[in-house]
Design a protein around this motif. Structure first.
Motif, PDB file in Angstrom:
ATOM      1  N   GLY A   1     140.736  34.836-133.861  1.00 20.58           N
ATOM      2  CA  GLY A   1     140.740  36.068-133.082  1.00 20.58           C
ATOM      3  C   GLY A   1     140.810  35.787-131.603  1.00 20.58           C
ATOM      4  N   LEU A   2     141.262  36.772-130.849  1.00 20.79           N
ATOM      5  CA  LEU A   2     141.483  36.623-129.413  1.00 20.79           C
ATOM      6  C   LEU A   2     142.411  35.460-129.097  1.00 20.79           C
ATOM      7  CD1 LEU A   2     137.892  37.388-128.013  1.00 20.79           C
ATOM      8  CD2 LEU A   2     139.912  38.859-127.853  1.00 20.79           C
ATOM      9  N   LYS A   3     143.371  35.225-129.976  1.00 25.75           N
ATOM     10  CA  LYS A   3     144.312  34.122-129.777  1.00 25.75           C
ATOM     11  C   LYS A   3     145.082  34.267-128.474  1.00 25.75           C
ATOM     12  CE  LYS A   3     146.632  32.694-133.379  1.00 25.75           C
ATOM     13  NZ  LYS A   3     147.483  32.669-134.605  1.00 25.75           N
ATOM     14  N   GLY A   4     145.432  35.504-128.140  1.00 29.74           N
ATOM     15  CA  GLY A   4     146.260  35.746-126.977  1.00 29.74           C
ATOM     16  C   GLY A   4     145.568  35.530-125.646  1.00 29.74           C
ATOM     17  N   THR A   5     144.244  35.278-125.667  1.00 29.45           N
ATOM     18  CA  THR A   5     143.535  35.041-124.409  1.00 29.45           C
ATOM     19  C   THR A   5     143.782  33.645-123.867  1.00 29.45           C
ATOM     20  OG1 THR A   5     141.516  34.245-125.497  1.00 29.45           O
ATOM     21  CG2 THR A   5     141.698  36.626-125.107  1.00 29.45           C
ATOM     22  N   GLY A   6     144.303  32.748-124.710  1.00 30.69           N
ATOM     23  CA  GLY A   6     144.568  31.381-124.263  1.00 30.69           C
ATOM     24  C   GLY A   6     143.338  30.683-123.720  1.00 30.69           C
ATOM     25  N   SER A   7     142.205  30.827-124.408  1.00 28.00           N
ATOM     26  CA  SER A   7     140.928  30.297-123.907  1.00 28.00           C
ATOM     27  C   SER A   7     140.794  28.808-124.230  1.00 28.00           C
ATOM     28  CB  SER A   7     139.765  31.099-124.495  1.00 28.00           C
ATOM     29  OG  SER A   7     139.900  32.470-124.192  1.00 28.00           O
ATOM     30  N   LYS A   8     141.576  28.004-123.546  1.00 29.71           N
ATOM     31  CA  LYS A   8     141.719  26.586-123.850  1.00 29.71           C
ATOM     32  C   LYS A   8     140.641  25.734-123.188  1.00 29.71           C
ATOM     33  CE  LYS A   8     146.671  27.430-124.186  1.00 29.71           C
ATOM     34  NZ  LYS A   8     148.001  27.249-123.558  1.00 29.71           N
ATOM     35  N   ASP A   9     140.611  24.463-123.573  1.00 28.48           N
ATOM     36  CA  ASP A   9     139.655  23.516-123.005  1.00 28.48           C
ATOM     37  C   ASP A   9     140.179  22.973-121.674  1.00 28.48           C
ATOM     38  OD1 ASP A   9     138.414  23.910-125.413  1.00 28.48           O
ATOM     39  OD2 ASP A   9     138.274  21.789-125.945  1.00 28.48           O
ATOM     40  N   LEU A  10     139.239  22.685-120.779  1.00 27.95           N
ATOM     41  CA  LEU A  10     139.546  22.037-119.504  1.00 27.95           C
ATOM     42  C   LEU A  10     138.823  20.697-119.442  1.00 27.95           C
ATOM     43  CD1 LEU A  10     139.073  25.020-117.004  1.00 27.95           C
ATOM     44  CD2 LEU A  10     141.093  24.431-118.347  1.00 27.95           C
ATOM     45  N   VAL A  11     139.440  19.731-118.791  1.00 28.71           N
ATOM     46  CA  VAL A  11     138.853  18.393-118.659  1.00 28.71           C
ATOM     47  C   VAL A  11     138.944  17.928-117.208  1.00 28.71           C
ATOM     48  CG1 VAL A  11     139.065  15.952-119.296  1.00 28.71           C
ATOM     49  CG2 VAL A  11     139.353  17.716-121.036  1.00 28.71           C
ATOM     50  N   ILE A  12     137.857  17.327-116.724  1.00 31.68           N
ATOM     51  CA  ILE A  12     137.811  16.699-115.404  1.00 31.68           C
ATOM     52  C   ILE A  12     137.281  15.282-115.590  1.00 31.68           C
ATOM     53  CG2 ILE A  12     136.438  16.610-113.289  1.00 31.68           C
ATOM     54  CD1 ILE A  12     136.784  19.501-112.925  1.00 31.68           C
ATOM     55  N   GLU A  13     137.890  14.351-114.892  1.00 28.81           N
ATOM     56  CA  GLU A  13     137.439  12.957-114.949  1.00 28.81           C
ATOM     57  C   GLU A  13     137.171  12.446-113.541  1.00 28.81           C
ATOM     58  OE1 GLU A  13     140.220  10.631-117.134  1.00 28.81           O
ATOM     59  OE2 GLU A  13     140.002  11.782-118.996  1.00 28.81           O
ATOM     60  N   ASP A  14     135.907  12.235-113.230  1.00 32.07           N
ATOM     61  CA  ASP A  14     135.459  11.621-111.980  1.00 32.07           C
ATOM     62  C   ASP A  14     136.151  12.229-110.760  1.00 32.07           C
ATOM     63  OD1 ASP A  14     133.893   9.855-110.497  1.00 32.07           O
ATOM     64  OD2 ASP A  14     135.480   8.334-110.446  1.00 32.07           O
ATOM     65  N   THR A  15     135.983  13.549-110.618  1.00 33.24           N
ATOM     66  CA  THR A  15     136.622  14.288-109.532  1.00 33.24           C
ATOM     67  C   THR A  15     135.613  14.610-108.439  1.00 33.24           C
ATOM     68  OG1 THR A  15     138.265  15.267-111.015  1.00 33.24           O
ATOM     69  CG2 THR A  15     137.822  16.436-108.969  1.00 33.24           C
TER      70      THR A  15
END
Length: 393
Positions: free
Chosen positions: A184-198
């Motif tokens: 459900g709520l597929k269209g929201t595009g609620s994807k994962d974010l990643v940061i590495e040593d920023t």
């Protein structure tokens, strides 16, 4: 009379509605939907006027999110989630406001706030790594608020624990493209974010506790009622408004579908008192949920506007009513959808999409009734809740 965001959304509702099924297929909002929302100013409703925003009241914000969600559920969800971020950014350092809004007042900011990052202090700020899930609308955002735990220089979480909200530009985090495969709520595009040593400069960091206790807005020198509203009212407001709006959209689709339908017994739905009763009752429940959410937010607004304290007890009661409104609306559509017959299960019919999206809305952490109801009941009895019972209140 000045045209409102809601007016502009309704003028484009036919095009906006077409984007719902395509967003479900793409796993994100369509570019056309985003263009429509930007032209309408959907994400600028709570943005300060000094940066091209509208500074609308809580009713106008909630009603616009609801209407958008009823037309295009993922667009309404993104409107409710991303639409609150300008409210928070208004309290941030003026330097980061200028970085985000200086060239484009229609720049969108993603989240999430879960403290999955580890922020280690260095000269001038922090270095941070982490991974976050549920970044709604992130493909169309150029910055993000990300939650983190403050650490010492050895990388250990400080005591007492301190949660941070850090503000990061798109070029310094990665979006995991295949991380949003959901029911459900597929269209929201609620994807994962990643940061590495920023590296995160100090001026792009906010302490969560200072947002909760109001010291952040006082330090920012903002006197408008809008920005002095409690975090625990404003952040959940958009999410619950979207969930209720999706339920209103399902009701509208069901009414349209049932208008000429003949059931399996050969009876026109217009002549079926059992279905009509269920639909009438459900409509009343959804309407009640809508008004409960808005009335609660407006009552808190009136307290703030009068310069009165919004006590923990009142905030807890407000969160209780907000959570209840979401569950009431979704339970109401569970009485409508099954009465639309087997054809309503078809994937080429909109009803199943609304039903999936509404139920997915209840999975957000702010809709968990457990500790909220517990804290509200204890507060009402004159007992001061502690620890986890104070979370998100």
């Amino acid at each position: 009379m000045t045209e409102s965001v809601l007016d502009r959304i309704m003028e484009q509702q036919d095009d906006l509605r077409k984007g719902g099924p395509e967003a479900d297929r793409l796993g994100r909002l369509t570019d056309s939907t985003v263009d429509t929302m930007k032209a309408a100013g959907s994400i600028k409703m709570l943005q300060p006027k000094t940066h091209g925003g509208f500074e609308v009241g809580v009713r106008e914000f909630a009603e616009t999110v609801m209407a958008t969600a009823a037309i295009n559920p993922p667009a309404g969800w993104v409107n409710g989630v991303v639409g609150v971020h300008p409210w928070q950014l208004a309290m941030a350092d003026s330097r980061v406001q200028e970085e985000i809004w200086g060239e484009d007042e229609n720049t969108w900011i993603a989240s999430p706030y879960m403290p999955n990052g580890m922020a280690v202090p260095v000269e001038g700020g922090y270095r941070m790594s982490g991974r976050w899930s549920f970044s709604s609308g992130t493909d169309h955002c150029q910055w993000a608020f990300l939650g983190a735990m403050k650490c010492d220089r050895d990388g250990n979480v400080v005591n007492p624990p301190t949660m941070l909200h850090v503000i990061v530009p798109r070029g310094e985090y990665s979006i995991i493209a295949d991380s949003w495969d959901v029911v459900g709520l597929k269209g929201t595009g609620s994807k994962d974010l990643v940061i590495e040593d920023t590296f995160i400069p100090e001026y792009r960091v906010m302490e969560y506790d200072r947002l909760l206790d109001g010291s952040q807005v006082r330090a920012a020198g903002l006197s408008q009622t809008l920005y002095r509203m409690p975090w625990s009212c404003m952040f959940p407001l958009g999410i619950t408004a979207a969930t209720i709006g999706i339920c209103e959209g399902l009701l509208a689709e069901a009414m349209n579908y049932q208008r000429e339908r003949i059931n399996a017994r050969g009876t026109a739905i217009k002549d079926d008192p059992y279905t009509l009763y269920a639909m009438g009752d459900s409509a009343a429940q959804i309407r009640s949920a809508r008004e409960a959410l808005i009335t609660n937010a407006e009552q808190i607004w009136d307290l703030v506007d009068a310069g009165k304290e919004v006590t923990f007890e009142r905030r807890a009661a407000g969160r209780r009513d907000q959570v209840r409104a979401a569950w009431q609306a979704v339970r109401a559509i569970d009485d409508i959808y099954p009465r639309c017959g087997g054809t309503a299960l078809r994937m080429d019919k909109p009803l199943q999409r609304y039903w999936r999206d509404a139920h997915a809305g209840l999975h957000h952490a702010i809709h968990s009734p457990s500790t909220v109801y517990h804290a509200a009941a204890l507060s009402g009895l004159g007992v001061e809740p502690h620890g986890p019972l104070r979370a998100m209140i």
